[in-house]
Enzyme design. Structure first.
Site, PDB file in Angstrom:
ATOM      1  N   ARG A  90     -51.491 -43.127 -61.549  1.00  0.00           N
ATOM      2  CA  ARG A  90     -50.082 -42.957 -61.201  1.00  0.00           C
ATOM      3  C   ARG A  90     -49.507 -41.801 -62.026  1.00  0.00           C
ATOM      4  O   ARG A  90     -49.711 -40.657 -61.703  1.00  0.00           O
ATOM      5  CB  ARG A  90     -49.314 -44.260 -61.431  1.00  0.00           C
ATOM      6  CG  ARG A  90     -49.733 -45.373 -60.450  1.00  0.00           C
ATOM      7  CD  ARG A  90     -49.200 -46.700 -60.886  1.00  0.00           C
ATOM      8  NE  ARG A  90     -49.671 -47.006 -62.236  1.00  0.00           N
ATOM      9  CZ  ARG A  90     -49.198 -47.957 -62.997  1.00  0.00           C
ATOM     10  NH1 ARG A  90     -48.216 -48.690 -62.571  1.00  0.00           N
ATOM     11  NH2 ARG A  90     -49.702 -48.170 -64.195  1.00  0.00           N
ATOM     12  N   SER A 128     -47.400 -54.023 -61.138  1.00  0.00           N
ATOM     13  CA  SER A 128     -47.326 -55.459 -60.848  1.00  0.00           C
ATOM     14  C   SER A 128     -46.289 -56.144 -61.740  1.00  0.00           C
ATOM     15  O   SER A 128     -45.553 -57.023 -61.293  1.00  0.00           O
ATOM     16  CB  SER A 128     -48.705 -56.090 -61.020  1.00  0.00           C
ATOM     17  OG  SER A 128     -49.623 -55.477 -60.144  1.00  0.00           O
TER      18      SER A 128
HETATM   19  N1  COA Z   1     -50.024 -48.731 -57.207  1.00  0.00           N
HETATM   20  C1  COA Z   1     -49.217 -49.526 -57.885  1.00  0.00           C
HETATM   21  N2  COA Z   1     -49.524 -50.044 -59.084  1.00  0.00           N
HETATM   22  C2  COA Z   1     -50.710 -49.724 -59.603  1.00  0.00           C
HETATM   23  C3  COA Z   1     -51.607 -48.887 -58.943  1.00  0.00           C
HETATM   24  C4  COA Z   1     -51.225 -48.371 -57.679  1.00  0.00           C
HETATM   25  N3  COA Z   1     -52.022 -47.568 -57.001  1.00  0.00           N
HETATM   26  N4  COA Z   1     -52.691 -48.742 -59.704  1.00  0.00           N
HETATM   27  C5  COA Z   1     -52.478 -49.463 -60.800  1.00  0.00           C
HETATM   28  N5  COA Z   1     -51.285 -50.058 -60.744  1.00  0.00           N
HETATM   29  C6  COA Z   1     -50.666 -50.886 -61.773  1.00  0.00           C
HETATM   30  C7  COA Z   1     -51.024 -52.326 -61.674  1.00  0.00           C
HETATM   31  O1  COA Z   1     -50.074 -53.009 -60.892  1.00  0.00           O
HETATM   32  C8  COA Z   1     -50.991 -52.763 -63.119  1.00  0.00           C
HETATM   33  O2  COA Z   1     -49.675 -53.099 -63.499  1.00  0.00           O
HETATM   34  P1  COA Z   1     -49.393 -54.127 -64.681  1.00  0.00           P
HETATM   35  O3  COA Z   1     -49.962 -53.506 -65.933  1.00  0.00           O
HETATM   36  O4  COA Z   1     -47.925 -54.224 -64.685  1.00  0.00           O
HETATM   37  O5  COA Z   1     -50.098 -55.420 -64.339  1.00  0.00           O
HETATM   38  C9  COA Z   1     -51.402 -51.505 -63.875  1.00  0.00           C
HETATM   39  O6  COA Z   1     -51.163 -50.448 -63.007  1.00  0.00           O
HETATM   40  C10 COA Z   1     -52.853 -51.433 -64.208  1.00  0.00           C
HETATM   41  O7  COA Z   1     -53.493 -52.369 -63.447  1.00  0.00           O
HETATM   42  P2  COA Z   1     -54.879 -52.388 -62.736  1.00  0.00           P
HETATM   43  O8  COA Z   1     -55.197 -51.141 -62.018  1.00  0.00           O
HETATM   44  O9  COA Z   1     -54.937 -53.654 -61.977  1.00  0.00           O
HETATM   45  O10 COA Z   1     -55.826 -52.403 -63.933  1.00  0.00           O
HETATM   46  P3  COA Z   1     -55.816 -53.412 -65.073  1.00  0.00           P
HETATM   47  O11 COA Z   1     -55.542 -52.620 -66.305  1.00  0.00           O
HETATM   48  O12 COA Z   1     -54.974 -54.591 -64.817  1.00  0.00           O
HETATM   49  O13 COA Z   1     -57.312 -53.893 -64.974  1.00  0.00           O
HETATM   50  C11 COA Z   1     -59.626 -53.933 -65.391  1.00  0.00           C
HETATM   51  C12 COA Z   1     -58.281 -53.324 -65.719  1.00  0.00           C
HETATM   52  C13 COA Z   1     -59.567 -55.406 -65.119  1.00  0.00           C
HETATM   53  C14 COA Z   1     -60.194 -53.233 -64.201  1.00  0.00           C
HETATM   54  C15 COA Z   1     -60.474 -53.665 -66.637  1.00  0.00           C
HETATM   55  O14 COA Z   1     -59.845 -54.228 -67.759  1.00  0.00           O
HETATM   56  C16 COA Z   1     -61.881 -54.209 -66.509  1.00  0.00           C
HETATM   57  O15 COA Z   1     -62.716 -53.645 -65.831  1.00  0.00           O
HETATM   58  N6  COA Z   1     -62.140 -55.336 -67.169  1.00  0.00           N
HETATM   59  C17 COA Z   1     -63.435 -55.941 -67.161  1.00  0.00           C
HETATM   60  C18 COA Z   1     -64.021 -55.972 -68.563  1.00  0.00           C
HETATM   61  C19 COA Z   1     -64.599 -54.633 -68.947  1.00  0.00           C
HETATM   62  O16 COA Z   1     -65.468 -54.090 -68.295  1.00  0.00           O
HETATM   63  N7  COA Z   1     -64.123 -54.112 -70.078  1.00  0.00           N
HETATM   64  C20 COA Z   1     -64.550 -52.846 -70.594  1.00  0.00           C
HETATM   65  C21 COA Z   1     -63.763 -51.750 -69.952  1.00  0.00           C
HETATM   66  S1  COA Z   1     -64.172 -50.193 -70.660  1.00  0.00           S
END
Ligand code: COA
Length: 160
Positions: A90, A128
């Site tokens: 974003r 979110s």
């Molecule tokens: N439009 C609107 N919102 C978006 C978006 C889009 N295109 N892309 C991302 N977002 C927002 C999400 O709503 C979220 O908002 P929030 O922080 O308010 O909840 C934020 O951006 C980031 O969310 P998301 O893309 O869902 O990623 P995340 O940070 O929640 O998830 C994982 C990250 C789960 C993918 C990551 O932690 C993971 O792979 N975990 C597994 C364990 C692992 O492998 N760890 C080592 C990683 S190096």
């Protein structure tokens, strides 16, 4: 050989921005697996099952599969035969976190590539957490999340 990509996230809940990333990924890959992370760090409002159900209701395409996962993302990608993880970018604020995330994943698994898609201009300010906050305070979220999410948040009158 079919090209499979994993699109991971917490999706608590899915937004129109996420849906846009899934749709555009389908132009590049034969199959997209939307992988819903347990993500204990975030203490999600919705259960894994609820988050997965909202995604399924919002993305109607046979080439999309929705599944939850625990553990490392790269292990999940390898297990599913995916060599690509998709992330949406974003604003500039996302960059540092995503840069670190992509490099750590490459360190763990050089065979899994991270690909970034720019979030659409309608969604670059959406997250979110903001959606939950606005919904909890009675604001209009109908143009930024799919109908299934509007309904789910209406039924869940909890503070973010
Ligand atoms: N439009 C609107 N919102 C978006 C978006 C889009 N295109 N892309 C991302 N977002 C927002 C999400 O709503 C979220 O908002 P929030 O922080 O308010 O909840 C934020 O951006 C980031 O969310 P998301 O893309 O869902 O990623 P995340 O940070 O929640 O998830 C994982 C990250 C789960 C993918 C990551 O932690 C993971 O792979 N975990 C597994 C364990 C692992 O492998 N760890 C080592 C990683 S190096």
């Amino acid at each position: 050989m079919s090209l499979i990509a994993v699109y991971p996230g917490t999706f608590d809940p899915i937004t129109n921005g996420h849906v846009d990333i899934v749709r555009r990924s389908l132009n590049l890959f034969d199959k997209v697996i939307v992988a819903v992370a347990e993500n204990v760090r975030k203490a999600p409002l919705f259960s894994l099952e609820e988050r997965a159900a909202m995604i399924t209701a919002s993305v109607d395409d046979k080439r999309v599969e929705v599944e939850s996962f625990g553990g490392l993302l790269v292990d999940y990608c390898r297990k599913r035969g995916a060599r690509v993880a998709i992330r949406g970018l974003r604003a500039i604020a996302d960059f540092e976190y995503e840069f670190q995330f992509a490099h750590m994943n490459r360190h763990l698994a050089p065979d899994v590539e991270t690909i970034f898609l720019m979030t659409s201009e309608e969604s670059f300010y959406v997250s979110s957490s903001l959606v939950k906050e606005v919904a909890a305070m009675g604001g209009d979220i109908t143009r930024i999340v799919p109908p299934a999410v509007v309904a789910a948040l209406k039924n869940r009158k909890t503070s973010p």
